[in-house]
Design an enzyme around this catalytic site. Structure first.
Site, mmCIF file in Angstrom:
data_model
loop_
_atom_site.group_PDB
_atom_site.id
_atom_site.type_symbol
_atom_site.label_atom_id
_atom_site.label_comp_id
_atom_site.label_asym_id
_atom_site.label_seq_id
_atom_site.Cartn_x
_atom_site.Cartn_y
_atom_site.Cartn_z
ATOM 1 N N ARG A 210 41.721 1.351 26.550
ATOM 2 C CA ARG A 210 41.795 2.185 27.762
ATOM 3 C C ARG A 210 43.227 2.616 28.030
ATOM 4 O O ARG A 210 43.480 3.725 28.508
ATOM 5 C CB ARG A 210 41.269 1.386 28.962
ATOM 6 C CG ARG A 210 39.783 1.173 28.925
ATOM 7 C CD ARG A 210 39.329 0.130 29.931
ATOM 8 N NE ARG A 210 37.880 -0.023 29.895
ATOM 9 C CZ ARG A 210 37.210 -0.975 30.534
ATOM 10 N NH1 ARG A 210 37.860 -1.870 31.275
ATOM 11 N NH2 ARG A 210 35.901 -1.041 30.464
ATOM 12 N N ILE B 80 27.978 4.011 18.965
ATOM 13 C CA ILE B 80 29.111 3.337 18.339
ATOM 14 C C ILE B 80 29.933 4.318 17.486
ATOM 15 O O ILE B 80 29.456 4.837 16.464
ATOM 16 C CB ILE B 80 28.631 2.141 17.482
ATOM 17 C CG1 ILE B 80 27.720 1.226 18.321
ATOM 18 C CG2 ILE B 80 29.820 1.392 16.887
ATOM 19 C CD1 ILE B 80 28.338 0.678 19.603
ATOM 20 N N GLU C 273 34.264 3.574 27.415
ATOM 21 C CA GLU C 273 35.302 2.594 27.786
ATOM 22 C C GLU C 273 35.342 2.382 29.295
ATOM 23 O O GLU C 273 36.404 2.254 29.892
ATOM 24 C CB GLU C 273 36.682 3.062 27.303
ATOM 25 C CG GLU C 273 36.697 3.419 25.844
ATOM 26 C CD GLU C 273 37.275 2.318 24.992
ATOM 27 O OE1 GLU C 273 37.681 1.292 25.560
ATOM 28 O OE2 GLU C 273 37.281 2.499 23.775
ATOM 29 N N THR D 194 32.908 3.893 32.724
ATOM 30 C CA THR D 194 32.749 5.239 33.293
ATOM 31 C C THR D 194 33.756 5.441 34.439
ATOM 32 O O THR D 194 34.339 4.484 34.959
ATOM 33 C CB THR D 194 31.326 5.439 33.858
ATOM 34 O OG1 THR D 194 31.177 4.577 35.002
ATOM 35 C CG2 THR D 194 30.241 5.130 32.839
ATOM 36 N N SER E 67 39.646 9.131 19.130
ATOM 37 C CA SER E 67 38.660 8.059 19.293
ATOM 38 C C SER E 67 38.581 7.216 18.026
ATOM 39 O O SER E 67 38.518 5.983 18.087
ATOM 40 C CB SER E 67 37.270 8.630 19.590
ATOM 41 O OG SER E 67 37.297 9.371 20.782
#
Ligand SMILES: Cc1cc2nc3c(=O)[nH]c(=O)nc-3n(C[C@H](O)[C@H](O)[C@H](O)COP(=O)(O)OP(=O)(O)OC[C@H]3O[C@@H](n4cnc5c(N)ncnc54)[C@H](O)[C@@H]3O)c2cc1C
Length: 392
Positions: A251, A170, A371, A373, A98
């Site tokens: 994504r 964040i 990003e 659901t 991430s």
């Protein structure tokens, strides 16, 4: 934690679809994860801390801006290499992936694509080297799946912009030097602003008590009359399409990353099934356990092919946002299902930090939510195939 004995499954010889550079990049990332991430990650997840000492290593394997041109400090690689790096990092931990995803696709990408040359020169090399870490502020306390409703806003004060509002959930916020923040102008149009640590009125409190992505640092971005210099507005794209373009890139990386987490769970369960004896036999000899393993490798193989094909389309510029949604949704769902089954195969040992599976399982609860659901991606596919929006 047990020594990292990971052996990557490749049931359909996906390696044959890769070129020499892809394999080189993938193998370097794989070795680095084994050496630098696996030995420490459980401890950092347990204490809910991002291991900052791996930042330099992440930069060295090209995880910060893999596809950003070398003139800006990026690795200048193609989309498949980017995906493979994400796969390998998430094989170690989704939280570490991430951090790399945010830095590359949500901070460097918008500065590269929507910024001007001065912004590229100022920010990209330092972000590529990890000297500066970045965060991406889109989600707000009252606007998650519906970012168009955001209330964070800025006013033109003549020689600067005045930014007010708050962002929530964040990644990298507590330690970022740079935040790419999405806010509405007085005309109600969404723009990207580069907010830098040290600007008066800008704070980044950490979010505590997460059971997921514990080795990733999450926080808020709070703007209380922050004076943002005019040269920090991203000039080349505005509207919701601007942040959504960044999300496409992130994504896509997640679609590969989830395969890494799934591979690690499968590989661990496969090895355990041959070693763990019950009723005088290895548990891998029981049909019910073989069913789980056979379904896992089938789903991993399908996900690998989906990600590879999407990578080819990303590289030639034809992948649509809806196609990216499908891969993100499918592959994360595949990984979370495999993590759950693999956890069961390890019995009681599966819930301990001796093995990585429970950590992957908990991490993937965030990955299936952020990003976009799981349900939102389904609605995107639904809209794409019917032409009818079921969002409102
Ligand atoms: C660990 C973590 C890190 C994150 N990092 C970042 C980051 O770096 N930057 C950032 O900007 N954001 C980040 N996020 C935020 C993330 O993108 C949001 O959590 C996500 O978009 C969902 O928003 P929400 O949590 O407000 O849920 P909501 O939007 O409130 O959704 C709640 C539920 O309602 C469903 N739902 C919503 N609308 C509809 C609809 N129209 N039809 C059917 N169902 C619907 C959703 O699918 C979901 O199941 C992060 C989140 C987490 C957990």
């Amino acid at each position: 934690m047990k020594p990292d004995l990971f052996q990557a499954p490749d049931y359909y010889n996906i390696d044959e679809l890769l070129n020499d550079e892809h394999r080189l990049v993938r193998d370097a990332a794989r070795e680095w994860v084994k050496r630098e991430v696996s030995p420490i990650i459980e401890e950092y997840a347990q204490k809910a801390e991002f291991p900052k000492q791996i930042i330099n290593g992440l930069a060295e394997i090209g995880a910060f801006g893999p596809y950003i041109p070398a003139e800006y400090g990026g690795a200048g690689l193609d989309q498949i290499s980017y995906g493979l790096i994400m796969q390998e990092i998430e094989r170690g931990d989704s939280g570490v992936r991430s951090t790399a995803s945010v830095q590359s696709s949500l901070v460097m990408y918008p500065i590269w694509k929507y910024g001007n040359e001065a912004q590229r020169q100022k920010f990209l090399p330092k972000l590529a080297s990890g000297e500066w870490m970045g965060s991406f502020g889109l989600t707000e306390p009252d606007h998650g799946s519906n970012p168009a409703g955001m209330t964070t806003n800025f006013k033109d004060m003549g020689d600067h912009y005045l930014l007010n509002g708050a962002k929530m959930w964040i990644s990298n916020a507590p330690f970022c030097q740079v935040a790419v923040v999405w806010a509405k102008s007085e005309e109600g149009r969404i723009h990207g602003l580069i907010v830098e640590r040290g600007m008066e009125g800008f704070t980044t409190p950490e979010t505590h008590n997460k059971w997921s992505l514990r080795a990733s640092s999450t926080g808020e971005l709070i703007f209380d009359n922050v004076k943002v210099p005019k040269e920090n507005l991203l000039p080349n794209k505005s509207g919701l399409g601007a942040p959504l373009g960044c999300l496409d890139s992130a994504r896509y990386g997640i679609a590969w990353g989830a395969i890494g987490a799934a591979m690690d769970c499968y590989d661990t369960a496969l090895r355990y099934s041959k070693e763990r004896m019950q009723f005088g036999k290895p548990i891998g000899q029981f049909q019910l356990q073989q069913k789980k393993l056979a379904e896992m490798i089938t789903e991993i193989t399908k996900a690998q092919l989906l990600a590879w094909r999407l990578g080819v389309m990303r590289e030639n510029g034809t992948a649509t946002s809806a196609q990216i949604s499908m891969a993100k949704r499918n592959n994360v769902d595949m990984a979370i299902t495999i993590a759950r089954d693999a956890r069961q195969m390890l019995g009681g040992m599966g819930i301990t930090g001796e093995y990585s599976i429970m950590r992957h399982s908990m991490n993937l609860e965030s990955v299936i939510t952020y990003e976009g659901t799981h349900d939102i991606h389904l609605l995107i596919t639904g809209l794409d195939i019917t032409g009818l929006s079921a969002f409102k």
